[in-house]
Design an enzyme around this catalytic site. Sequence first.
Site, PDB file in Angstrom:
ATOM      1  N   ARG A 155      34.380 -40.086  34.942  1.00  0.00           N
ATOM      2  CA  ARG A 155      35.472 -39.874  34.000  1.00  0.00           C
ATOM      3  C   ARG A 155      36.672 -40.763  34.341  1.00  0.00           C
ATOM      4  O   ARG A 155      37.353 -41.282  33.454  1.00  0.00           O
ATOM      5  CB  ARG A 155      35.884 -38.402  33.971  1.00  0.00           C
ATOM      6  N   ALA A 156      36.937 -40.956  35.631  1.00  0.00           N
ATOM      7  CA  ALA A 156      38.080 -41.774  36.028  1.00  0.00           C
ATOM      8  C   ALA A 156      37.936 -43.212  35.537  1.00  0.00           C
ATOM      9  O   ALA A 156      38.906 -43.831  35.080  1.00  0.00           O
ATOM     10  CB  ALA A 156      38.247 -41.744  37.545  1.00  0.00           C
TER      11      ALA A 156
END
Length: 676
Positions: free
Chosen positions: A275-276
């Site tokens: 997600r980052a």
Amino acid sequence: MSTPYPFTALVGQDSLRLALLINAVSPAVGGVLVRGEKGTAKSTAVRALSALVPEVDVVSECRFSCDPGAPDPGCPDGPHEPGGFATRPARMVELPVGASEDRLVGALDIERALSEGVKAFEPGLLADAHRGILYVDEVNLLHDHLVDLLLDAAAMGASYVEREGVSVRHAARFLLVGTMNPEEGELRPQLLDRFGLTVEVAASREPDQRVEVVKRRLAYDADPAGFAARWADEEAAVRARIAAARKLLPSVRLGDAALRQIAATCAAFEVDGMRADIVMARTATALAAWAGRTDVLAEDVRQAALLALPHRRRRNPFDAPGLDEDKLDETLEEFSGDDDPDPDSDPDPDSDPDPGPDGPGGGGQPAPDEGPQGDDSEARPEAGEGGQPQPQPSGAGEQSAVRAAEPFRTKVLSVPGLGEGAAGRRSRARTEHGRTTGARRPRGTLTKLHLAATVQAAAPHQRARGRSGPGLVVRRDDLRQATREGREGNLVLFVVDASGSMAARQRMSAVKGAVLSLLLDAYQRRDKVGLVTFRGSGADVALPPTSSVDAAAARLESLPTGGRTPLGAGLLRAHDVLRVERLRDPARRPLVVVVTDGRATGGPEPVALAGRAARLFAAEGVASVVVDCESGPVRLGLAGQLAGELGGTAVTLDELRADSIAGLVRDVQGTSRRAA
């Protein structure tokens, strides 16, 4: 309607303003969580942003704000006929901390659904916020299941409501903004990760800047409309720039070099999941569009990392968010590429940096020191061991604080019986979520229908009600609310012996490690915590009951030891704390954890006083456990005697570990000792 404070009139807070503007340009970034102390313009900035978001075209009479150019095919108010649209400002919807699930996602009219077979749906706040801003103040105080629903809707762009086989879905795409004061408790790391960006804000320590803040605020309070008019041109410029950046966004190119830098940065900082990487890519693209460029540069990647990674590096609730900027620069330099158009040239020499905090590094926040807190607090051996000097005393009869030993996973300590407190993960309780255990008549609004009980209540009356078709004739009196059993959070009050009998440094380090382990357990189970310490001639409330487990850990870390053991005074002070807290939060049941070796010295009749104080807890049925810290080959068993007086149980430090030989789940008994 009150006039909002102008966004461009905010003083300082560059990283906060930049993060909000990035999300205004690209809501796909995933929102922003604003962390900071009270009085730092968090709420003011969010409310001011709503005036800058461009207006939206909506289908007339649609309660779900469908876009007339691309209406939602599954809209509950659809299908929509071509034409017939209106233009209105983007909404900013506020979610109160005490909101119910039905208020957030909407509610079905169960009675009409059963009797008429129609989906009578009342939209909630997620529908109101579609294509606008959803603002949650004090998001860390919101119930976990509401935060889960909120973040799921933000991630999927849709909200689903399902009740007893009846399902409704509607679009829910919004700019999510949450604010919180870390002193009131932390969000779980899993929830932190769901926010796209996080910024830390603090009040300026520069006198001139603080003076300017006060001047502008006083001017606004005296004449809000006039103050806003003076900033109208700046507001219009930023509004136009946001609209232009939105149009430019699809044309921004994210090159392979920038993607390699993003991936390398996330890997270098050991960020979990992907997600980052995705958030950094979207943020860097939005930064380029905000700067009026169609290519992502290394400076965009750096700024994206400063906003998207700090909160994702937390490994436990006591880790402070932060990023080592030197390491970040080294990583970006190592993986720099040549496919940027011209890294040495000014990307936008004619751009005006004043309308928004988009200058080089303007939105970056300083990274907190990630090193140790200093060597003075390290545990050192007593004098005579290895020739090391004895620690300097911090006062008469005191020794300086020692560090806690490494925390471990503890046994589950729970309060007996069935409570009705705030949702959590410790003790059994009647809750809105959990397994169904029965049915009752609803008190107020029906929230969870027990279908079988409702049909059973309505069935005997069908002939009298004139039923002639296949449908069931249901009345309000027939409806039954499902009763559910789940888990609640408790107030865990630690009463810690810091007297001279606990002062051996290795022993106190082990004791602090045990308390720290229990604090971690309390964090995971969504408890409130408090800390009472006793030593010398009395007892102190080191931390009143709070949701901030971080604060309790900090107070524990700095706790000195020494002096006599006023055990009775400590128990009496803890009893007073519970009495006051019971008035504030009567539904939350307490669990008292006394950490001591059981000795009582100092003052007249210290043993008798400790016994009388302990019996107060037993008489009131307060659940308690004594963590026996006695060590050595000869044991007096005083902690066990204290547990008997309290009406609770005693465990040794070794037995507290979840993986100990006696590693069965132990229920703490409030009035008598019995098996779990």
